[in-house]
Structure formats: C-alpha cells, structure tokens
Design a protein around this motif. Structure first.
Motif, PDB file in Angstrom:
ATOM      1  N   SER A   1      27.602 -21.380 -45.747  1.00 36.57           N
ATOM      2  CA  SER A   1      28.530 -20.526 -44.757  1.00 36.57           C
ATOM      3  C   SER A   1      29.887 -20.873 -45.005  1.00 36.57           C
ATOM      4  N   LEU A   2      30.152 -20.955 -46.229  1.00 40.69           N
ATOM      5  CA  LEU A   2      31.561 -21.233 -46.723  1.00 40.69           C
ATOM      6  C   LEU A   2      32.538 -20.052 -46.569  1.00 40.69           C
ATOM      7  N   SER A   3      33.503 -20.168 -46.171  1.00 42.19           N
ATOM      8  CA  SER A   3      34.651 -19.250 -45.949  1.00 42.19           C
ATOM      9  C   SER A   3      35.787 -19.651 -45.910  1.00 42.19           C
ATOM     10  N   VAL A   4      37.009 -19.105 -46.584  1.00 41.04           N
ATOM     11  CA  VAL A   4      38.476 -19.184 -46.108  1.00 41.04           C
ATOM     12  C   VAL A   4      38.939 -18.058 -45.422  1.00 41.04           C
ATOM     13  N   ASN A   5      39.624 -18.296 -44.305  1.00 41.77           N
ATOM     14  CA  ASN A   5      40.566 -17.260 -43.796  1.00 41.77           C
ATOM     15  C   ASN A   5      41.182 -16.140 -44.758  1.00 41.77           C
TER      16      ASN A   5
ATOM     17  N   ALA B   1      44.611 -16.570 -45.925  1.00 39.82           N
ATOM     18  CA  ALA B   1      45.008 -17.704 -46.997  1.00 39.82           C
ATOM     19  C   ALA B   1      43.836 -17.820 -48.029  1.00 39.82           C
ATOM     20  N   GLN B   2      43.246 -16.754 -48.371  1.00 39.97           N
ATOM     21  CA  GLN B   2      42.582 -16.518 -49.692  1.00 39.97           C
ATOM     22  C   GLN B   2      43.503 -16.344 -50.737  1.00 39.97           C
ATOM     23  N   GLY B   3      43.017 -17.022 -52.108  1.00 47.12           N
ATOM     24  CA  GLY B   3      43.304 -16.628 -53.371  1.00 47.12           C
ATOM     25  C   GLY B   3      44.707 -17.438 -53.625  1.00 47.12           C
ATOM     26  N   LYS B   4      44.957 -18.665 -53.112  1.00 48.55           N
ATOM     27  CA  LYS B   4      45.683 -19.639 -52.886  1.00 48.55           C
ATOM     28  C   LYS B   4      45.380 -20.864 -53.412  1.00 48.55           C
ATOM     29  N   GLY B   5      44.203 -20.841 -53.885  1.00 48.61           N
ATOM     30  CA  GLY B   5      43.422 -22.396 -54.407  1.00 48.61           C
ATOM     31  C   GLY B   5      42.835 -23.111 -53.454  1.00 48.61           C
ATOM     32  N   ILE B   6      42.839 -22.680 -52.049  1.00 51.61           N
ATOM     33  CA  ILE B   6      41.994 -23.472 -50.877  1.00 51.61           C
ATOM     34  C   ILE B   6      40.665 -23.713 -51.241  1.00 51.61           C
ATOM     35  N   GLY B   7      39.961 -22.738 -51.501  1.00 49.76           N
ATOM     36  CA  GLY B   7      38.635 -22.809 -51.571  1.00 49.76           C
ATOM     37  C   GLY B   7      38.267 -23.753 -52.785  1.00 49.76           C
ATOM     38  N   LYS B   8      38.990 -23.333 -53.936  1.00 51.53           N
ATOM     39  CA  LYS B   8      38.612 -24.437 -55.039  1.00 51.53           C
ATOM     40  C   LYS B   8      38.972 -25.915 -54.630  1.00 51.53           C
ATOM     41  N   SER B   9      40.050 -26.000 -53.910  1.00 53.50           N
ATOM     42  CA  SER B   9      40.485 -27.525 -53.455  1.00 53.50           C
ATOM     43  C   SER B   9      39.331 -28.100 -52.693  1.00 53.50           C
TER      44      SER B   9
ATOM     45  N   ASN C   1      26.112 -10.789 -56.568  1.00 54.02           N
ATOM     46  CA  ASN C   1      27.141  -9.749 -56.730  1.00 54.02           C
ATOM     47  C   ASN C   1      28.566 -10.371 -56.092  1.00 54.02           C
ATOM     48  N   ASN C   2      28.359 -11.589 -55.940  1.00 59.45           N
ATOM     49  CA  ASN C   2      29.646 -12.343 -55.757  1.00 59.45           C
ATOM     50  C   ASN C   2      30.315 -13.416 -56.614  1.00 59.45           C
ATOM     51  N   PRO C   3      30.698 -12.422 -57.735  1.00 60.43           N
ATOM     52  CA  PRO C   3      31.348 -13.412 -59.135  1.00 60.43           C
ATOM     53  C   PRO C   3      32.506 -14.451 -58.734  1.00 60.43           C
ATOM     54  N   LEU C   4      33.337 -14.104 -57.695  1.00 56.16           N
ATOM     55  CA  LEU C   4      34.544 -14.585 -57.217  1.00 56.16           C
ATOM     56  C   LEU C   4      33.834 -16.008 -56.764  1.00 56.16           C
ATOM     57  N   ALA C   5      33.097 -16.035 -56.163  1.00 57.35           N
ATOM     58  CA  ALA C   5      32.363 -17.289 -55.439  1.00 57.35           C
ATOM     59  C   ALA C   5      31.787 -18.263 -56.524  1.00 57.35           C
TER      60      ALA C   5
ATOM     61  N   LEU D   1      33.878 -19.628 -58.943  1.00 64.00           N
ATOM     62  CA  LEU D   1      34.818 -20.759 -58.427  1.00 64.00           C
ATOM     63  C   LEU D   1      33.914 -22.027 -58.527  1.00 64.00           C
ATOM     64  N   TYR D   2      32.285 -21.880 -58.181  1.00 56.97           N
ATOM     65  CA  TYR D   2      31.502 -22.910 -58.166  1.00 56.97           C
ATOM     66  C   TYR D   2      31.331 -23.513 -59.599  1.00 56.97           C
ATOM     67  N   ILE D   3      31.720 -22.672 -60.673  1.00 56.73           N
ATOM     68  CA  ILE D   3      31.473 -22.878 -62.057  1.00 56.73           C
ATOM     69  C   ILE D   3      32.469 -23.809 -62.143  1.00 56.73           C
ATOM     70  N   GLN D   4      33.585 -23.510 -62.024  1.00 61.33           N
ATOM     71  CA  GLN D   4      34.874 -24.252 -62.278  1.00 61.33           C
ATOM     72  C   GLN D   4      35.034 -25.538 -61.656  1.00 61.33           C
ATOM     73  N   VAL D   5      34.414 -25.861 -60.695  1.00 60.58           N
ATOM     74  CA  VAL D   5      34.426 -26.939 -60.056  1.00 60.58           C
ATOM     75  C   VAL D   5      32.959 -27.956 -60.222  1.00 60.58           C
TER      76      VAL D   5
HETATM   77  C1  LIG Z   1      34.940 -17.532 -52.050  1.00 60.63           C
HETATM   78  C2  LIG Z   1      36.214 -18.063 -51.276  1.00 60.63           C
HETATM   79  C3  LIG Z   1      35.550 -18.997 -50.306  1.00 60.63           C
HETATM   80  C4  LIG Z   1      36.974 -18.345 -52.087  1.00 60.63           C
HETATM   81  O1  LIG Z   1      38.299 -19.168 -51.345  1.00 60.63           O
HETATM   82  P1  LIG Z   1      39.862 -18.932 -51.817  1.00 60.63           P
HETATM   83  O2  LIG Z   1      40.568 -19.971 -51.288  1.00 60.63           O
HETATM   84  O3  LIG Z   1      40.055 -17.325 -51.788  1.00 60.63           O
HETATM   85  O4  LIG Z   1      39.299 -19.390 -53.373  1.00 60.63           O
HETATM   86  P2  LIG Z   1      40.580 -19.981 -54.320  1.00 60.63           P
HETATM   87  O5  LIG Z   1      41.977 -19.455 -53.937  1.00 60.63           O
HETATM   88  O6  LIG Z   1      40.630 -21.378 -54.624  1.00 60.63           O
HETATM   89  O7  LIG Z   1      40.333 -18.924 -55.883  1.00 60.63           O
HETATM   90  C5  LIG Z   1      39.235 -19.314 -56.714  1.00 60.63           C
HETATM   91  C6  LIG Z   1      39.233 -18.469 -57.576  1.00 60.63           C
HETATM   92  O8  LIG Z   1      39.226 -17.174 -57.329  1.00 60.63           O
HETATM   93  C7  LIG Z   1      40.098 -16.091 -57.763  1.00 60.63           C
HETATM   94  N1  LIG Z   1      40.393 -15.384 -56.617  1.00 60.63           N
HETATM   95  C8  LIG Z   1      40.423 -15.616 -55.198  1.00 60.63           C
HETATM   96  N2  LIG Z   1      40.769 -14.638 -54.660  1.00 60.63           N
HETATM   97  C9  LIG Z   1      40.685 -13.432 -55.538  1.00 60.63           C
HETATM   98  C10 LIG Z   1      40.741 -12.088 -55.352  1.00 60.63           C
HETATM   99  N3  LIG Z   1      40.973 -11.507 -54.130  1.00 60.63           N
HETATM  100  N4  LIG Z   1      40.798 -11.346 -56.407  1.00 60.63           N
HETATM  101  C11 LIG Z   1      40.545 -12.063 -57.625  1.00 60.63           C
HETATM  102  N5  LIG Z   1      40.362 -13.126 -57.821  1.00 60.63           N
HETATM  103  C12 LIG Z   1      40.656 -13.960 -56.805  1.00 60.63           C
HETATM  104  C13 LIG Z   1      41.295 -17.223 -57.921  1.00 60.63           C
HETATM  105  O9  LIG Z   1      42.194 -16.775 -58.681  1.00 60.63           O
HETATM  106  C14 LIG Z   1      40.492 -18.470 -58.392  1.00 60.63           C
HETATM  107  O10 LIG Z   1      40.374 -18.439 -59.810  1.00 60.63           O
HETATM  108  P3  LIG Z   1      41.234 -19.027 -60.937  1.00 60.63           P
HETATM  109  O11 LIG Z   1      41.025 -20.640 -60.483  1.00 60.63           O
HETATM  110  O12 LIG Z   1      40.484 -18.769 -62.154  1.00 60.63           O
HETATM  111  O13 LIG Z   1      42.557 -18.577 -60.681  1.00 60.63           O
HETATM  112  C15 LIG Z   1      36.665 -17.002 -50.449  1.00 60.63           C
HETATM  113  O14 LIG Z   1      36.997 -15.832 -51.183  1.00 60.63           O
HETATM  114  C16 LIG Z   1      35.623 -16.407 -49.322  1.00 60.63           C
HETATM  115  O15 LIG Z   1      35.733 -17.013 -47.925  1.00 60.63           O
HETATM  116  N6  LIG Z   1      34.998 -15.472 -49.520  1.00 60.63           N
HETATM  117  C17 LIG Z   1      33.930 -14.683 -48.449  1.00 60.63           C
HETATM  118  C18 LIG Z   1      32.595 -15.494 -48.208  1.00 60.63           C
HETATM  119  C19 LIG Z   1      32.153 -16.038 -49.489  1.00 60.63           C
HETATM  120  O16 LIG Z   1      31.785 -15.186 -50.498  1.00 60.63           O
HETATM  121  N7  LIG Z   1      31.830 -17.204 -49.447  1.00 60.63           N
HETATM  122  C20 LIG Z   1      30.993 -17.732 -50.500  1.00 60.63           C
HETATM  123  C21 LIG Z   1      29.493 -17.876 -50.244  1.00 60.63           C
HETATM  124  S1  LIG Z   1      28.666 -18.476 -51.678  1.00 60.63           S
END
Ligand SMILES: CC(C)(COP(=O)(O)OP(=O)(O)OC[C@H]1O[C@@H](n2cnc3c(N)ncnc32)[C@H](O)[C@@H]1OP(=O)(O)O)[C@@H](O)C(=O)NCCC(=O)NCCS
Length: 157
Positions: A82-86, A89-97, A123-127, A130-134
């Motif tokens: 149940s991970l999420s970031v508001n 506030a997304q895209g600022k490195g909070i989730g990664k930290s 289908n959630n490559p962003l997440a 992120l996990y791979i990176q950490v």
């Molecule tokens: C997944 C999630 C928690 C990431 O939180 P976040 O604070 O936005 O993540 P970060 O800012 O630390 O970004 C992590 C990476 O994603 C990239 N990223 C973040 N938002 C992005 C966007 N809108 N478009 C493209 N890339 C994005 C960042 O550039 C960063 O990559 P980098 O380190 O190579 O630059 C957040 O997007 C979220 O709440 N998503 C919805 C719920 C979800 O998918 N949860 C995970 C379930 S497994």
C-alpha cells in the motif's frame, strides 16, 4: 528532510489523498489499508507515514501477517504494501528516499526481520524502477494480482 514514523490517527487527513484512476489500480489508499488492519485485528500489520519535514506526504504498511507467504518462504520477512506518495508531492524523490529509509526503520523496530518483500504490477514501471534503484531484486517470479501479473521483489536486510 524525509523521515518515517509509525502512523497516528492525527495524520489521517493528510494521508487521505486521492490517486488518479491509473495510480489507484496499483496500490490501495491509506483509508483502505487502515480498514484492512482494523478488520483483521491481528496486530501484525503496521501503518507507516512518510514525512517531508513536518508534513505527512505518503503512506505504506509493513505486514508481518500470512499474506507474505504467497511471496516468500521466509517467516522473518515483512511484506511492504500500500505504498503511495501524495500526488502533489510526487516526482521529487520522496518515494525513493522513503524506500531507502525503510531498511533501517525495519531493522530498528523489528529486530528479527531480515528481508523486505513486495509486489509490483507489471504495468507500473515507475514503481518497479524505483525498487530496482534502491536495491530490490526481481528474479522472474510473478503472481496474479487484483489487476493482472505482479512481479515479486525482495531485498535482504
Ligand atoms: C510509486 C510512487 C510511490 C513513487 O513516489 P515518488 O515520490 O513520486 O517517487 P520519486 O520522486 O522518488 O521518483 C522515483 C523515480 O521515478 C521517477 N518519476 C517519478 N514521478 C515520475 C513521473 N510522473 N513521470 C516520470 N518519472 C517519474 C523519478 O524521476 C525517479 O527516477 P530517477 O531517480 O531515475 O529520476 C508514487 O508514484 C505513487 O504513489 N504512485 C502511485 C501508487 C503506486 O504505484 N505505488 C507503488 C505500488 S507497488
């Protein structure tokens, strides 16, 4: 500064943000997760708040219950869910930290825990990235989730 704290009810209004239709497919809301914890009443799933300085900006849970056994045989593992970031506030490195800080948070609060496991929708490559990176590993194992295949990932502590 990003930091983690166990969830308190007073933080609820700030972690009760809405995710868009796509993002809400990939995680449950804090409200849903907190209801799950209440309904199950096992004391084994712990909600955690992600703070940016004094502001709650994100949420996840650490679940020591039986659901993790779908993912791992390790009884000392914890399921991060149940991970999420508001969205504001997304895209600022909070989730990664937060996903870096969670290692010490787990080690400090649950001394017997030696592994974090989680699932991420394919289908959630962003997440996933992120996990791979950490430091999470994916070794090709999948399971069918609510909305399709999910990759099983883990990190040894
Ligand atoms: C997944 C999630 C928690 C990431 O939180 P976040 O604070 O936005 O993540 P970060 O800012 O630390 O970004 C992590 C990476 O994603 C990239 N990223 C973040 N938002 C992005 C966007 N809108 N478009 C493209 N890339 C994005 C960042 O550039 C960063 O990559 P980098 O380190 O190579 O630059 C957040 O997007 C979220 O709440 N998503 C919805 C719920 C979800 O998918 N949860 C995970 C379930 S497994």
């Amino acid at each position: 500064m990003i930091r983690l704290e166990f969830f308190k009810q007073e933080y609820f209004s700030e972690v009760n943000y809405t995710l868009d239709d796509i993002q809400s497919k990939y995680t449950s809301t804090a409200a849903f997760a907190l209801q799950r914890i209440k309904d199950r009443n096992t004391g084994l799933e712990h909600p955690v708040t992600i703070f940016d300085d004094d502001k709650p900006v994100g949420f996840f849970t650490l679940d020591f219950g039986e659901d993790k056994l779908d993912i791992t045989d390790n009884k000392n593992a914890v399921l991060l869910r149940s991970l999420s970031v508001n969205p504001n506030a997304q895209g600022k490195g909070i989730g990664k930290s937060a996903m870096i800080l969670v290692d010490d948070f787990v080690k400090n609060n649950f001394i017997n825990c030696d592994e974090i496991v989680l699932t991420v929708n394919q289908n959630n490559p962003l997440a996933y990235n992120l996990y791979i990176q950490v430091g999470y590993l994916y070794e090709g194992k999948t399971k069918i989730g609510r909305i399709g295949p999910q990759y099983l990932m883990y990190k040894k502590l």
